[in-house]
Design a protein around this motif. Sequence first.
Motif, PDB file in Angstrom:
ATOM      1  N   ILE A  12      36.261 -14.417  10.128  1.00  0.00           N
ATOM      2  CA  ILE A  12      37.700 -13.577   9.717  1.00  0.00           C
ATOM      3  C   ILE A  12      38.431 -13.416   9.126  1.00  0.00           C
ATOM      4  N   GLY A  13      38.393 -14.042   8.422  1.00  0.00           N
ATOM      5  CA  GLY A  13      39.255 -13.218   6.705  1.00  0.00           C
ATOM      6  C   GLY A  13      38.842 -12.296   6.876  1.00  0.00           C
ATOM      7  N   SER A  14      37.408 -11.724   6.598  1.00  0.00           N
ATOM      8  CA  SER A  14      37.311 -10.282   6.311  1.00  0.00           C
ATOM      9  C   SER A  14      37.760  -9.378   7.464  1.00  0.00           C
ATOM     10  N   LEU A  41      31.724  -7.934   0.636  1.00  0.00           N
ATOM     11  CA  LEU A  41      33.096  -7.179  -0.085  1.00  0.00           C
ATOM     12  C   LEU A  41      32.341  -6.028  -0.130  1.00  0.00           C
ATOM     13  N   ALA A  42      31.193  -5.758   0.334  1.00  0.00           N
ATOM     14  CA  ALA A  42      30.606  -4.684  -0.148  1.00  0.00           C
ATOM     15  C   ALA A  42      30.728  -4.170   1.681  1.00  0.00           C
ATOM     16  N   ILE A 188      30.022  -5.569   8.282  1.00  0.00           N
ATOM     17  CA  ILE A 188      31.295  -6.407   8.989  1.00  0.00           C
ATOM     18  C   ILE A 188      30.651  -7.573   9.940  1.00  0.00           C
ATOM     19  N   GLY A 189      30.636  -8.725   9.862  1.00  0.00           N
ATOM     20  CA  GLY A 189      30.640  -9.456  12.278  1.00  0.00           C
ATOM     21  C   GLY A 189      30.097 -10.502  11.140  1.00  0.00           C
ATOM     22  N   GLU A 190      29.810 -11.668  11.757  1.00  0.00           N
ATOM     23  CA  GLU A 190      29.771 -12.978  12.459  1.00  0.00           C
ATOM     24  C   GLU A 190      28.279 -12.760  11.304  1.00  0.00           C
ATOM     25  N   LEU A 191      27.975 -13.762  10.097  1.00  0.00           N
ATOM     26  CA  LEU A 191      26.829 -14.094   9.568  1.00  0.00           C
ATOM     27  C   LEU A 191      26.667 -15.922   9.478  1.00  0.00           C
TER      28      LEU A 191
END
Length: 337
Positions: A12-14, A41-42, A188-191
Amino acid sequence: MKILVTGGAGFIGSHTVVSLTEAGLTPVILDNFSNSNPEVLAGLEKILGFPVIFYEGDCNDPGIYNRIFTEHEIGGVIHFAACKAVGESMERPLMYYRNNLGSLMTLLTVMEQHQIRNLIFSSSCTVYGEPDTVPVTEQTPVKEASSVYGNTKQIGEEILRDVASVMPFSIISLRYFNPVGAHPSGLIGELPTGVPNNLVPFVTQTAAGIRESFTVFGNDYPTPDGTCIRDYIHVMDLAEAHVAALSHLMKVNQEKYYDVFNVGTGTGNSVLEVVNTFDRVNNLNVPHRFGPRRSGDVIAIWGNVDKSAGVLGWKARRSLADALKDAWNWQSRLPKP
Ligand code: WQD
């Protein structure tokens, strides 16, 4: 204005870092990668076109907060950093209370020293337990927590309410329902680390062939199709709710302010509806079987989100289908482990 995002490399933060930037704010991430990945971050840099200001450190360390608050003029803080595995919290209660509540109190202490007063706290619909009636409003009584994780959210809210009543803070707790999906870019996503706890990453990993099949935990519940009902909210809608909450704090511009908001879609969907929607929108047929109920599961919960709409001027605008399409787009771009 710079906003500190603790746990900003997380799921959620990203996504919130993207929405803050889109709103013209400057995020500063603090993360220790204990439940996230430097690759995030990338991914953020590819989406935003520039590297996000980043500090690696522990959310329990007053020194890192002092450093960040000295090096940057921080206008507000969004505190995501916490341990959030329900099952693990029952095996390691002391670690959960120390990390989740200790970090919150450390953050508040250093914020006060630097006269920073705006704080958004990541809470959870889990505070409602098994509600007597649905949809739940912010006035629905908080039930006794069914997990240590849930209790850290309940106690966290109580700490914030009491602190904001006598100290110069302006605080909002956002009660998330079930965040799902990914940024539409698929960058980006859930990892989840290891075996996923949550439904949607289990579905996407099964669809990707990483998991054999997944189990629907119980189809004998007193619901229309026998499976549990939840309020699944696209993570980008959830991210945008944080921007709306922050701008509300700026507008209110008041010391000793505290309020709580439900952040969901306002509709409930069953596990089977999620699975069938996932298959339909992605033209897949994910193998699954029915198994026993999972202990601690709530039968049905979804949010009444009128207060967020009325006070924050925020409403979820993406559908479950959008979220499940974005979740699959993200999963299918990930390298196979
Ligand atoms: C949803 C439904 C499962 C996996 C938890 C936390 C909550 C928040 C979100 C952090 C349930 C079913 C799941 C599977 C299944 N976390 N399911 N097979 O439990 O509603 O909420 O995550 O803030 O605080 O409590 O989410 O995704 O785990 O489960 O049938 O392999 O999917 O039984 O009915 P949950 P979930």
